[in-house]
Structure formats: C-alpha cells, structure tokens
Design a protein around this motif. Sequence first.
Motif, PDB file in Angstrom:
ATOM      1  N   TYR A   1       0.811  -1.225   0.000  1.00  0.00           N
ATOM      2  CA  TYR A   1       0.000   0.000   0.000  1.00  0.00           C
ATOM      3  C   TYR A   1       0.844   1.275   0.000  1.00  0.00           C
ATOM      4  CZ  TYR A   1      -3.450  -3.525   1.221  1.00  0.00           C
ATOM      5  OH  TYR A   1      -4.219  -4.653   1.224  1.00  0.00           O
ATOM      6  N   PHE A   2       1.830   1.300  -0.919  1.00  0.00           N
ATOM      7  CA  PHE A   2       2.689   2.483  -1.000  1.00  0.00           C
ATOM      8  C   PHE A   2       1.897   3.752  -1.294  1.00  0.00           C
ATOM      9  CE2 PHE A   2       7.360   1.128  -1.790  1.00  0.00           C
ATOM     10  CZ  PHE A   2       7.308   0.293  -0.691  1.00  0.00           C
ATOM     11  N   LYS A   3       0.766   3.617  -1.983  1.00  0.00           N
ATOM     12  CA  LYS A   3      -0.028   4.812  -2.330  1.00  0.00           C
ATOM     13  C   LYS A   3      -0.538   5.526  -1.087  1.00  0.00           C
ATOM     14  CE  LYS A   3      -4.322   2.163  -3.014  1.00  0.00           C
ATOM     15  NZ  LYS A   3      -4.984   2.672  -1.808  1.00  0.00           N
ATOM     16  N   ASP A   4      -0.580   4.824   0.040  1.00  0.00           N
ATOM     17  CA  ASP A   4      -1.063   5.421   1.280  1.00  0.00           C
ATOM     18  C   ASP A   4       0.066   5.883   2.201  1.00  0.00           C
ATOM     19  OD1 ASP A   4      -3.725   4.888   0.557  1.00  0.00           O
ATOM     20  OD2 ASP A   4      -3.602   2.849   1.383  1.00  0.00           O
ATOM     21  N   ILE A   5       1.312   5.633   1.803  1.00  0.00           N
ATOM     22  CA  ILE A   5       2.453   5.988   2.655  1.00  0.00           C
ATOM     23  C   ILE A   5       2.815   7.455   2.437  1.00  0.00           C
ATOM     24  CG2 ILE A   5       4.909   5.601   3.084  1.00  0.00           C
ATOM     25  CD1 ILE A   5       4.480   2.658   2.471  1.00  0.00           C
ATOM     26  N   GLN A   6       2.748   8.231   3.504  1.00  0.00           N
ATOM     27  CA  GLN A   6       3.080   9.650   3.443  1.00  0.00           C
ATOM     28  C   GLN A   6       4.302  10.012   4.285  1.00  0.00           C
ATOM     29  OE1 GLN A   6       1.390  11.764   1.413  1.00  0.00           O
ATOM     30  NE2 GLN A   6       0.154   9.988   0.766  1.00  0.00           N
ATOM     31  N   THR A   7       4.558   9.236   5.321  1.00  0.00           N
ATOM     32  CA  THR A   7       5.628   9.567   6.267  1.00  0.00           C
ATOM     33  C   THR A   7       6.467   8.332   6.560  1.00  0.00           C
ATOM     34  OG1 THR A   7       4.362   8.987   8.254  1.00  0.00           O
ATOM     35  CG2 THR A   7       4.068  11.224   7.363  1.00  0.00           C
ATOM     36  N   PRO A   8       7.665   8.532   7.120  1.00  0.00           N
ATOM     37  CA  PRO A   8       8.473   7.380   7.528  1.00  0.00           C
ATOM     38  C   PRO A   8       7.753   6.469   8.522  1.00  0.00           C
ATOM     39  CG  PRO A   8       9.849   9.332   7.423  1.00  0.00           C
ATOM     40  CD  PRO A   8       8.441   9.797   7.216  1.00  0.00           C
ATOM     41  N   LYS A   9       6.896   7.042   9.380  1.00  0.00           N
ATOM     42  CA  LYS A   9       6.147   6.204  10.318  1.00  0.00           C
ATOM     43  C   LYS A   9       5.163   5.307   9.564  1.00  0.00           C
ATOM     44  CE  LYS A   9       6.524   9.116  14.419  1.00  0.00           C
ATOM     45  NZ  LYS A   9       7.517   8.206  15.027  1.00  0.00           N
TER      46      LYS A   9
ATOM     47  N   GLU B   1      16.989   3.871   7.863  1.00  0.00           N
ATOM     48  CA  GLU B   1      16.353   3.759   9.169  1.00  0.00           C
ATOM     49  C   GLU B   1      17.360   3.115  10.119  1.00  0.00           C
ATOM     50  OE1 GLU B   1      11.843   2.758   8.881  1.00  0.00           O
ATOM     51  OE2 GLU B   1      12.856   1.622   7.305  1.00  0.00           O
ATOM     52  N   PHE B   2      17.212   3.421  11.403  1.00  0.00           N
ATOM     53  CA  PHE B   2      18.175   2.951  12.396  1.00  0.00           C
ATOM     54  C   PHE B   2      17.425   2.364  13.589  1.00  0.00           C
ATOM     55  CE2 PHE B   2      19.813   6.499  10.010  1.00  0.00           C
ATOM     56  CZ  PHE B   2      21.031   6.035   9.555  1.00  0.00           C
ATOM     57  N   ILE B   3      17.721   1.111  13.892  1.00  0.00           N
ATOM     58  CA  ILE B   3      17.113   0.435  15.038  1.00  0.00           C
ATOM     59  C   ILE B   3      18.179   0.268  16.125  1.00  0.00           C
ATOM     60  CG2 ILE B   3      16.067  -1.706  15.866  1.00  0.00           C
ATOM     61  CD1 ILE B   3      14.899  -2.131  13.104  1.00  0.00           C
ATOM     62  N   PRO B   4      17.937   0.779  17.344  1.00  0.00           N
ATOM     63  CA  PRO B   4      18.904   0.516  18.415  1.00  0.00           C
ATOM     64  C   PRO B   4      19.196  -0.985  18.485  1.00  0.00           C
ATOM     65  CG  PRO B   4      17.251   2.077  19.152  1.00  0.00           C
ATOM     66  CD  PRO B   4      16.790   1.583  17.808  1.00  0.00           C
TER      67      PRO B   4
ATOM     68  N   LEU C   1      17.200   9.629  10.241  1.00  0.00           N
ATOM     69  CA  LEU C   1      18.477  10.305  10.442  1.00  0.00           C
ATOM     70  C   LEU C   1      18.334  11.490  11.387  1.00  0.00           C
ATOM     71  CD1 LEU C   1      21.380   9.959   9.393  1.00  0.00           C
ATOM     72  CD2 LEU C   1      20.861  11.628   7.614  1.00  0.00           C
ATOM     73  N   ALA C   2      17.143  12.097  11.417  1.00  0.00           N
ATOM     74  CA  ALA C   2      16.917  13.247  12.292  1.00  0.00           C
ATOM     75  C   ALA C   2      16.787  12.851  13.758  1.00  0.00           C
ATOM     76  CB  ALA C   2      15.651  13.990  11.850  1.00  0.00           C
ATOM     77  N   GLU C   3      16.659  11.555  14.043  1.00  0.00           N
ATOM     78  CA  GLU C   3      16.379  11.111  15.409  1.00  0.00           C
ATOM     79  C   GLU C   3      17.544  10.380  16.071  1.00  0.00           C
ATOM     80  OE1 GLU C   3      11.714   9.981  15.414  1.00  0.00           O
ATOM     81  OE2 GLU C   3      12.902   8.924  13.877  1.00  0.00           O
ATOM     82  N   VAL C   4      18.633  10.153  15.366  1.00  0.00           N
ATOM     83  CA  VAL C   4      19.727   9.357  15.925  1.00  0.00           C
ATOM     84  C   VAL C   4      20.563  10.181  16.893  1.00  0.00           C
ATOM     85  CG1 VAL C   4      19.851   7.825  13.929  1.00  0.00           C
ATOM     86  CG2 VAL C   4      21.252   9.905  13.967  1.00  0.00           C
ATOM     87  N   LYS C   5      21.327   9.456  17.727  1.00  0.00           N
ATOM     88  CA  LYS C   5      22.238  10.072  18.677  1.00  0.00           C
ATOM     89  C   LYS C   5      23.634   9.491  18.476  1.00  0.00           C
ATOM     90  CE  LYS C   5      18.622  10.588  22.205  1.00  0.00           C
ATOM     91  NZ  LYS C   5      18.201  10.228  23.588  1.00  0.00           N
ATOM     92  N   THR C   6      24.628  10.197  18.934  1.00  0.00           N
ATOM     93  CA  THR C   6      25.992   9.679  18.874  1.00  0.00           C
ATOM     94  C   THR C   6      26.201   8.616  19.945  1.00  0.00           C
ATOM     95  OG1 THR C   6      26.788  11.437  20.323  1.00  0.00           O
ATOM     96  CG2 THR C   6      26.925  11.832  17.947  1.00  0.00           C
ATOM     97  N   GLY C   7      27.149   7.708  19.675  1.00  0.00           N
ATOM     98  CA  GLY C   7      27.555   6.730  20.680  1.00  0.00           C
ATOM     99  C   GLY C   7      26.623   5.564  20.879  1.00  0.00           C
ATOM    100  N   VAL C   8      25.569   5.420  20.055  1.00  0.00           N
ATOM    101  CA  VAL C   8      24.611   4.329  20.184  1.00  0.00           C
ATOM    102  C   VAL C   8      24.786   3.364  19.017  1.00  0.00           C
ATOM    103  CG1 VAL C   8      22.155   3.716  20.268  1.00  0.00           C
ATOM    104  CG2 VAL C   8      22.949   5.835  21.347  1.00  0.00           C
ATOM    105  N   ASN C   9      24.787   2.071  19.305  1.00  0.00           N
ATOM    106  CA  ASN C   9      24.853   1.079  18.234  1.00  0.00           C
ATOM    107  C   ASN C   9      23.487   0.924  17.581  1.00  0.00           C
ATOM    108  OD1 ASN C   9      27.464  -0.088  17.793  1.00  0.00           O
ATOM    109  ND2 ASN C   9      27.362  -0.955  19.846  1.00  0.00           N
ATOM    110  N   TYR C  10      23.440   1.107  16.264  1.00  0.00           N
ATOM    111  CA  TYR C  10      22.196   0.964  15.520  1.00  0.00           C
ATOM    112  C   TYR C  10      22.340  -0.102  14.437  1.00  0.00           C
ATOM    113  CZ  TYR C  10      20.838   5.595  17.356  1.00  0.00           C
ATOM    114  OH  TYR C  10      20.515   6.658  18.161  1.00  0.00           O
ATOM    115  N   ALA C  11      21.309  -0.906  14.277  1.00  0.00           N
ATOM    116  CA  ALA C  11      21.215  -1.767  13.097  1.00  0.00           C
ATOM    117  C   ALA C  11      20.807  -0.892  11.927  1.00  0.00           C
ATOM    118  CB  ALA C  11      20.189  -2.867  13.325  1.00  0.00           C
TER     119      ALA C  11
END
Length: 499
Positions: free
Chosen positions: A51-59, A300-303, A317-327
Amino acid sequence: MGVKAFLSKPLAAWVHARQKNWMERPAEAQQRVFQGIIQKAAGTAFGKDHYFKDIQTPKDLAQAVPVRDYEALRPYFDRLKTGERDVLWPGLPLYFAKTSGTTSGTKYIPITPDSIPNHINGAKNALLNYIHETGKAQFLDGKLIFLSGSPVLEQVAGINTGRLSGIVNHHIPAYLRGNQLPSYQTNIIEDWETKLDAIVNETLGQPMTLISGIPPWVQMYFDKIMSRTGKHIKDVFPDFNLFVYGGVNFAPYRAKLMESIGRKVDSIETFPASEGFFAFQNVQDDPGLLLLADSGIFYEFIPAEEFYQPHPRRLTLAEVKTGVNYALIINSNAGLWGYSIGDTVKFTSLFPHKVVVSGRLKHFISAFGEHVIAEEVEGALQDAMAEFPEVAVTEFTVAPYVSQGEDPSYHEWLVAFAQPPHDPERFAKALNWHLRKRNSYYDDLITGNILATLQVTPLPSDAFQVYMKRQGKLGGQNKVPRLSNDRTLADGLLEAVQK
C-alpha cells in the motif's frame, strides 16, 4: 602535474559544494529521497502489496513494511530471477550483484539503472573529496590498482550477474582506463593465488600511485612483492601515496601494512556493500565516515539492543544520537525495502552525520551472556598492540570455549601473528584487561569466575589464507568473521593449520 590531475580540481570543488548543501540539511535530503522512491515504486508488485499509495511519512513506512533480511524477501527476488518486471522497482534490474550469504546461500542483490550511480558516484566522490580536502591529485597521473573480483558476468534471466567489484569494474570512467591495473586478462583469473602472481608481474616496474582493496588481501599482495624484490613497498613504488579500503576495520592491519610500505601514506576508508555505497571518509584526520544522505537510499536505524524485539523503534536520520549502536536498515532505488544489511553502525558526529561500522548483528559472542561485539574486540586488540609495539597481526577471530568438565570456560582468540609478542602471557592479560574495560558484562563474568582469562592461540601468519583457500573463498571481497557463537570457524582453522 598532468592534465587529469589538473582538471580534477575544479570538478572536486564542484562535487564538494554539492555535498556541502545536503551535509548541512541531511533531514531535508532524506525526505526528498523518501518521497521519490516511494512514489516511483508505488506501482510495483511490492508497492501494491504494501500500500505504498497510502504511505506519506516514515512512520507510515515502518507500519506498512516490516524489517526483513534477504531470506524474508527471497520470494520477491526469486520473481526477478524469472524475468518478471516491476517487482521491487519499475522495470528489470540492470545487474544482479552475486554474493555469498552465511545463512541464505548465494544471494542475488538487484542493482537498477537508478541505483548504479550510487555505487559509482560514491567511490568517485570519495576520491574527489580527498582531492578537494588535501589538494593532492597527482595520483590520477599514475597507475591505479583495484584488487577486485572478476569482471566476467553471467546471465540470470537475461540480467548481467557477477560480484559487485566486477560489476563496478565495468563502470570505471574512460579517462582512467589507461591508468587501471591489472589488465582485463589478469582480472578474470579465478584462482586468487594465480591471479595475485599475475598482478605482481604486471605492476612491478609501473608507477603505482593508488592501491585499493580489502586490507588482508592487499597485505598478501605486498608480501609477494617484498618476497620477490626484497624491498619495502615505498622503494618498489616510490609514487604510491594513497590507499583506499573498505569492508573491514583497518586498525588491526594498519601496523603491518604500514611496516610493509615503509612510510606513512594517506588512506580513505569507504563503506560499500552489494546493497549500496553508504559512506566514505571525507576528512583525513577523522575516522568517521560521512553518511551519504542524498544518494537514493532512505535510512532507518534500530537501536541494536531492540533489533530482535517484536516492535523495535525505527528511527530516521533526524532522530539518531551519537555513541549508540544501531542496526542499519535501508529502503532504496534498488528496490530494497525495510532491508537489514546485517551491519551495525555508531554515529561519531551529527551535522555532519558520520558513522563507524561497529559490527555485524549476527557476529557477536554471547555464549555466556556477555554480548561482545566486533568493535570491542577490535578496540581491545588495538589497545593491547599499542602496549606491545613489536606485535603485528595478519588476521584474527574469537570463539567461545565452553567447559566440558572442571576446566573453566573462556574466550579463545585465534591470532595469526606476523610478529608475535615477546611475552605472550602478558599480552593475553593486557588483551583481557582492555576487553573488560570495554564490555561490563564480560568484566562481570571474569570477576565472578564464570569465565577465565581469555587465551590467545597463535597461528602461522598465513593460517587464515590456508583456511579461506580450503573454503573456496580466498581473495576478492571475502572477509573472515571476527566473532562466532560456536566453534565452527575456530575448529576449521585449527584443522587447516594441522593439515
């Protein structure tokens, strides 16, 4: 200064100016990428299924598209391999990058007409950025060597298929073709040792200025040259001044490589994969790699500690922090959606957003609950080697030894030394101490006598080469896992050495 070096400087300045625009506004660049790839893929089979036609945001994307690895996306990849169009991205892939997976067997990663510039421009811009930063461009007038896989491509459903490095070889700019070594005839040799001998034959006597490849295989190349000539690399190639590498942490190999060269040379670290070219080192004295925010990939980054939970956070990318391991999770114009590449990264800075590769999701030791990752063992080894400057390491891996009786359990480090420590027992204790400082769970296990001090098993300098040859994975882009939760690799190494 030759014509190529002279003309590269205004091009490098132009590339740097464009780069500066998105470096200062990375969230805006990522939003443009996000909107572009979602809109273009809406009519594909995957886009309709999700349903990509309904996707507006990363959430919206996170809710509609689950995180998957290659195996989970295999039904879509298999449809591509039958020649079906518009599956993950409009049309057909331009290439399949063929790579070996530890759990999925051979993987076929699509590279589309829209995604191939990511691979090509990422590598090109890493060099142009270096030229702009340092003012050094003379290397473009000499001979450049790229230690890579064979450029021979096979056909899968009419799609050119081969190793990524071989595919990229077909896209080296025409103005650099005359500088490139080895020759096509040498590059297509499949047997790595035969190929390496041919590369040495072709490069001796040539004005080599840039050498690129995965560090352990470059070291094999240097060893053969030194064995043949009895000289350091600086005396064989006096104009060699730039080393470009990626795929593994350089730190464990640095001392041995620089000793082989005989003097310091500049280096550029890159972060390439079959799935995309993600980052490169843009400042010589900063080990952080600039994450490419405008190159057709929405990240996207998952702790990392949440990755295996049912509903992990998927950060932009706007939500990440330094020093944290992300997948690291990617959505791209190659048609990869919610795709886990298996690497973990850690941000070293924001604005600009720079990362280091901290390990692999599946490559860790937690046989006793310690969850030791690659970044920690590599850092511990680097710190121990600083205390024992005589030590040079060719390659290493770490595996658990689980007690079968009264003897305690421990971590076994299987290390191929080019130059062993003068006092092996003290070296092992130093290594153990530095790992304890880096991982509190490991420290607790040592303090509680659950684990004994790690043991270092010294191996011949060519042990890993012997093992990789037996596995049919010698040379090219193949890498040895730093960490394992079982003893398959460790026992295979020991068996190879004994035979």
